[in-house]
Design a protein around this motif. Structure first.
Motif: not given
Length: 321
Positions: A175-178, A196-198, A219-220, A294-297
């Protein structure tokens, strides 16, 4: 007690691991990530033969000076290659191994004498305590926001829970991308993050432009769970094709899955069919788009080099978000 952060544990600059992504992670991504100051992990199953696997490890080693070279091993019985993959990892001296979907006992026993760290994917306290007793160096707390096979607990639930009951570092996944997200997770007591996803929409990935662009465009709220790939709930982008075929197993599959004698074989066949469909979607343009993410896109706004994605995670440069 205070627990060591993974940058110290692995000898890298930042407490971040580029998570292993089936069919996505490649040697170029590994090299760029490691040379940008983070650890990186690649699934052994991304290689069809042991020879290809060995060449990949050697290529990464010859183009990096970092100690953050990791391999992901699927350690359940469905992976008939795992013993040879482990043997190769030990012989070539990778820096760490992430185990998934099974007992890490044999991996830990072989890696400990060689100084290879072993991190284990967990989704609950019971299994985390078990792998610690076996000698794991850290647990990767897979939360409900993770891509692929996610857990059930939120980061706010699972990180303090595992820290309370385990004496080894807890690495957060999902869930993390920032940078703000990273700071929040670290404040919960995480020793680092597996992200991963980012990284899917990176220039270095050898996947279709359509897959990368989907991570930009969706997006998420567009992430759904499907049992169509492996029989186990897995997160995918809710494309028109996914909407068309649905996300639930067929009535026949559900009935067969209740049969004790046939359940194992049904899962293996479902997994094989699902992986083939995922591979086709990842590598070429097709109307049958089953893209794992995952949602972090949510935080992916453009296709960037690995180094720029890492810079965004470290500095939160709004021009790149």
């Amino acid at each position: 007690m205070s627990k060591i952060h993974i940058n110290k544990l692995l000898g890298v600059k930042h407490s971040i691991i580029m998570a292993p992504m089936f069919l996505v992670t490649n040697t170029k991504m590994m090299i760029e990530a490691m040379n940008s100051g983070i650890a990186a992990c690649i699934p052994a199953l991304n290689y069809r033969t042991d020879e290809q696997f060995r060449e990949a490890i050697k290529e990464i080693r010859s183009n990096t000076t970092s100690k953050g070279l990791g391999i992901n091993l699927i350690v359940n019985k469905s992976n008939i290659k795992v013993r040879q993959q482990l043997k190769t990892c030990v012989e070539l001296g990778v820096d760490f191994i992430i185990t998934s979907l099974g007992s890490p006992k044999e991996v830990i026993e072989q890696c400990k004498p060689k100084g290879i760290k072993v991190f284990c994917d967990v989704v609950e306290e019971k299994y985390a305590k078990k792998v610690e007793e076996l000698g794991a160096d850290a647990v990767i707390a897979v939360n409900c926001n993770a891509g692929g096979h996610a857990g059930k607990l939120t980061p706010e639930e699972i990180i303090p829970l595992l820290n309370k009951h385990c004496n080894i570092p807890v690495i957060s996944a999902g869930g993390i991308g920032t940078k703000d997200g990273i700071d929040t997770i670290m404040s919960l007591g995480a020793a680092g993050l597996s992200i991963g996803s980012p990284f899917i929409a990176c220039e270095e990935a050898h996947i279709s432009k359509e897959y990368k662009q989907a991570c930009v465009d969706y997006g998420k709220e567009d992430i759904v769970y499907t049992t169509k790939i492996s029989g186990t709930p897995c997160t995918v982008i809710n494309t028109p094709y996914v909407q068309k075929i649905g996300t639930k197993q067929s009535e026949i599959e559900r009935i067969l899955n209740k049969n004790k004698k046939l359940k194992k074989w049904v899962k293996m066949i479902r997994f094989s069919i699902g992986m083939k469909a995922t591979k086709n979607a990842a590598k070429k343009a097709t109307y049958k788009t089953v893209w794992v993410a995952g949602p972090s896109i949510e935080y992916t706004k453009s296709i960037l080099p690995i180094s720029a994605i890492i810079n965004r995670l470290i500095t939160d440069d709004s021009d790149q978000i």
